[in-house]
Design a protein around this motif. Sequence first.
Motif: not given
Length: 543
Positions: A231-235
């Motif tokens: 939930d806190y990674r990627g665009p």
Amino acid sequence: MAFCMVSVSHKINKKNLWNERLLHHCKIMIQNMQRFSSTILQPGRDFSWFRFFCPPLIERALAAACSITIFTFFIFFILFVVAAFISSFFFSSHFNYRKTPRPIAFPLKCPAGNLTRSCPGSYPTTFDTVDSEGKPAVCPDYFRWIHEDLKPWEATGISRDMVERAKGSAHFRLVIVKGKAYIEKYKKSIQTRDVFTIWGILQLLRRYPGKLPDLELMFDCGDRPVIKSDDYRGPNAAQAPPPPLFRYCGDPWTLDVVFPDWSFWGWTEINMKPWGNVLKDLKEGSSKTKWMEKEPYAYWKGNPLVAETRRDLLTCNVSDGQDWNARLFVQDWMLEAQQGYKQSDVSKQCTHRYKIYIEGWAWSVSEKYILACDSVTLVVKPRYYDFFMRSLQPMHHYWPIKDNDKCRSIKFAVDWGNSHTQQAQAIGRAGSDFIQEELKMEYVYDYMFHLLNEYAKLLRFEPGIPKGAEEVCAETMACPAEGVEKRFMMESLVNGPSVTTPCALPPPYDPQYLGAFLRTKINSMKQVERWEKKYWKNSTRTF
């Protein structure tokens, strides 16, 4: 030299002259020793007693010196005796006594009726500590995971908004300001998890008063971690960084901060005593039977109702048609409570060469009790980890078991151990030694201390006492407590400040070292899988 060549008989004839000279030298020696004492040792120390044995001592030494015509031998002999006496006194008496603070006990102050709702002001807010060699010992290696658990906030720090975003999952908020603890409760936990978690934190403050900085955190007493790293990674990630949330376990897919669980201070619902006492009982219980004299099977006793994987384990139990080398028992806690917990003493469950650890709904607190038994711990492939188990290595501290083929994996492990008894004993001993030496309560407190201290360094706001928070201390919790709850609190009470500082926190893992460590763990498990595959393929079962 002429003085030294005087004969002994001539010396006796001039006894009065000798005594005069000897007393004169003794007087000078006593004055010098008094002068040395007033400046280096404890002031006011009296050395006048030396005059009683000074003349005969010097007289005998001088006679010996004269017999070999070497006056210098006499001088060095006297200097050696005096130096040995003074150095012995200085190091054994003065140094240790003056620099090691004495432990101070601060018993609970419970008023009549034990209904106290206030904290006494007599407990110290600071306390001097020392270390025997000038610096604290380095903490066990698993303390390095503190840096890994806090890495998500290493670059940004932790804002108040991040802390508040964890409130929805938390059971309580902990605030420490000027060495005092305040709790804001949001919901009740399962059983007394929250009670004994808070109690453990209060014991930390009693052990190291004034040593922790101000801080504020959210604590979740539930089983499974909830802060998903995806939930806190990627665009398309949610607002980053994630909210810091403390709990008892984690897994590779979440970011919850792992903290020692409540059972270290006692689990009242199953009559599990505080860890400090249980650890001693386990050491005594495991030593009663030598490893070769233990039952050559794998033992497990627990509650299968909490997870499907445990119910699957029961299919490996011995039956008329098959023996998988497992001896499995169902733990009925309601019946056990009625019978006074006579069949659930973990110190009496160290009677088998092998013991099985398997997770329940999440990680299980049973892990430390199983590992401490000196038996080979057969770890069914886990998903979750607590604060110390990430540093354990398969084939060194435990034997890995497949989670999707438990029965065959257990049988192979037991057969291998019974065929390689020395290697099996070494694995059991390494796991037990780890628990006995590196998971003592002193280290549990030091882990808590360093975790909270490093967490506090990341805060980018000033911790404050919420309006609904209450100050808590040992008195407000233990005085009104009753029954087993009160007994466990008194057994786990820290009586006073520690006279030594916490162990020294080791630095973070070097990425290359950590990568090599994890590869070694994976390779060890693959090696066991190859052995197991060969075992079942080869009809002669040679491996």
